[in-house]
Design an enzyme around this catalytic site. Structure first.
Site, PDB file in Angstrom:
ATOM      1  N   CYS A 161       4.875  -3.768  -6.303  1.00 42.67           N
ATOM      2  CA  CYS A 161       4.110  -4.381  -5.209  1.00 42.67           C
ATOM      3  C   CYS A 161       3.447  -3.292  -4.357  1.00 42.67           C
ATOM      4  CB  CYS A 161       5.026  -5.297  -4.399  1.00 42.67           C
ATOM      5  SG  CYS A 161       4.183  -6.302  -3.151  1.00 42.67           S
ATOM      6  N   LEU A 162       3.727  -3.252  -3.048  1.00 48.38           N
ATOM      7  CA  LEU A 162       3.126  -2.234  -2.190  1.00 48.38           C
ATOM      8  C   LEU A 162       3.525  -0.834  -2.639  1.00 48.38           C
ATOM      9  CD1 LEU A 162       3.654  -3.762   1.373  1.00 48.38           C
ATOM     10  CD2 LEU A 162       1.862  -4.230  -0.287  1.00 48.38           C
TER      11      LEU A 162
END
Length: 558
Positions: A291-292
């Site tokens: 994800c991030l």
């Protein structure tokens, strides 16, 4: 003043909502064709509803029954008058969807905002949400003499008390970090003000020469990748003969308010690589970001390529975006007005509250995460079974004010990374410089990082790129251990400098494989090994001594 307004509106910008509403209402007022279309749709729905409400002769031919909406799938909803109320609700939902979409002149962002707000309002009025209009609740109430409502009230009071005291949801006490989740054996071998680096203990006599570094998202705790013993990706990779390291981010507070994105690179990815290079010398690293964390890893890789550093053997991305032109439903909460309000609030506190992101995700999937749960627990009196993934989801973290503002503006709002404008230490980086082989995983039903958005990496770098599209959502598609039923994925490799395929063509050409993608990733890493398996490295080194047992201290911070 703006921060005070944010507290009253739960950080939703009334200016942004007003502008969206004015844009939609104004263009609707000057679109007689659209209004006539909506009028005709309303009449058609009323006629159909009236016909369905009238009793039919028993010998009359029956039209084939359509598959019921999953919200009204129980047979009790097919009985009068509940078949009428449920159909009226579905008609209303369809009408508002038509009213808020495809209106000429309305900006895409405003259209999405108005459509989203209309859906929230309609969902709130669903007959399934109220005891007198929900036949399942009525039936349960008659069967139990109202005991379900009594138990539901106890559940509500328990949840209310937990919320007021800042306690996690009921059932999370069954999952203890370091005991039955985040329990893969290992040692913390490095700590700075932002991260702890965990090195996991080997379980095989020989390991691959190159170690694996996992960079999780800082928005949640790292152990989404180290849940229970049966579904821990980290434990699985260790069992396959990989030396695994994982970053555990600190839960930031006021003291970390001024940390920026460059700090997350320097104190996070780069510091972790320095430690790994000392513990496993003369070896490149297979780096994986979730994800991030995957976005941050992509930026770090581009910066290393710009600066002539050749430290990575490969890069793996799990549901990570590098182009944010289609960032998913989170874009509903991101525009200049919304960010100005959020920044004002964060300047006052020094960080983004953990519950704010959780609330945003609940709104994005309100039926599954809010309304169905309330009906089940408060009206039917049935507590849902807590699972490890839900316990992890309740263990949210904060985010430093400066870093989060930079991340939202530079990536989500301005799309600087895809545009070649994202600065690292004052100089821009571009993904086109990246040459390391890439293994990129996206999930079919991801509303946080839609797979078509993740797929855009194909035109940002000429590197070898193996793209995997797996069944599941943003989290459940990644936590997809071997042996789980009804799992499948598609996979296709693009060679270095290979021809670009549109996502539609990719979907048609990529072969389907049954089962989990985990073994495929492990084998992909082994195929890119520099040599035969070796004796496992020591835990820590002279310059990076063992500090404590995994999972460390930072993951326990509240």
């Amino acid at each position: 003043m703006l921060a005070g307004l944010a507290k009253m509106t739960h950080s939703l910008s009334p200016m942004s909502l007003s502008l969206a509403g004015i844009d939609w209402a104004g263009h609707l007022a000057f679109a007689p064709g659209k209004r006539l279309e909506l009028f005709s749709l309303g009449l058609e729905q009323m006629q159909q509803l009236w016909q369905n409400a009238l009793p039919r002769p028993t010998d009359a031919p029956q039209a084939p029954a359509a598959k019921p909406d999953r919200r009204f799938a129980d047979p009790a909803w097919q009985q009068w008058p509940f078949n009428v109320t449920s159909q009226a609700f579905l008609n209303t939902e369809t009408w508002w969807k038509s009213a808020t979409q495809n209106l000429p002149g309305v900006s895409k962002h405003h259209e999405d905002v108005v459509s989203f707000m209309a859906r929230q309002g309609v969902d709130m009025l669903s007959p399934g949400n109220y005891p007198l209009t929900n036949p399942v609740v009525l039936q349960k109430t008659m069967e139990t003499g109202g005991a379900n409502l009594q138990q539901g009230m106890l559940n509500f009071l328990d949840d209310l008390g937990r919320t007021s005291q800042g306690l996690p949801p009921a059932g999370t006490e069954d999952y203890v970090v370091g005991k039955n989740i985040a329990a893969t054996p290992g040692k913390v071998v490095y700590r700075n003000r932002l991260i702890e680096l965990i090195q996991y203990s080997p379980t095989t006599d020989k390991v691959q020469p190159e170690p694996v570094l996992i960079v999780p998202a800082w928005i949640m705790k790292y152990y989404i990748l180290d849940l229970s013993a049966h579904n821990s990706l980290i434990k699985y990779m260790v069992s396959q003969g990989h030396t695994v390291f994982c970053i555990s981010w600190k839960n930031p507070g006021v003291d970390e308010a001024t940390l920026c994105m460059d700090d997350y690179l320097a104190l996070g990815v780069e510091a972790a690589l320095d430690a790994i290079n000392a513990i496993v010398p003369k070896q490149k690293v297979h780096a994986a970001g979730y994800c991030l964390g995957g976005t941050l890893l992509s930026i770090a890789n581009a910066a290393m390529a710009r600066d002539g550093q050749d430290r990575l053997a490969s890069m793996t991305l799990f549901t990570a975006q590098t182009d944010f032109t289609e960032p998913g439903q989170l874009a509903l909460f991101i525009d200049d007005s919304q960010l100005a309000m959020l920044e004002a609030q964060m300047r006052e506190t020094g960080y983004l509250q953990a519950g704010q992101m959780v609330g945003a995700f609940q709104l994005l999937n309100s039926y599954d995460m809010l309304w169905s749960r309330m009906v089940s627990e408060y009206l039917l009196g049935e507590r849902g079974k807590m699972i490890d993934l839900m316990a992890w989801n309740a263990d949210a973290t904060r985010m430093p004010a400066l870093m989060h503002a930079q991340y939202l503006r530079r990536l989500f709002l301005n799309n600087d990374l895809a545009g070649g404008r994202y600065p690292v230490r004052g100089k821009p980086v571009v993904m086109a410089d990246v040459r390391t082989p890439i293994f990129c995983v996206a999930t079919y039903t991801d509303h946080v990082a839609p797979w078509r958005s993740v797929y855009k990496l194909h035109y940002m770098t000429p590197a070898e790129l193996t793209f995997v599209l797996t069944k599941g959502g943003h989290n459940a598609g990644i936590v997809s251990e071997p042996g789980r039923k009804n799992r499948h994925y598609q996979i296709l490799k693009r060679e270095v400098g290979g021809q670009y395929l549109s996502h539609e063509d990719w979907l048609q050409q990529a072969p389907r494989e049954e089962g989990s993608w985990w073994p495929t990733w492990s084998n992909w890493l082994k195929e890119r090994s520099s040599g035969p398996a070796v004796t496992p490295p020591t835990l820590g080194s002279k310059d990076y001594p063992v500090l404590m047992d995994a999972p460390g201290e930072y993951v326990l911070e509240k």
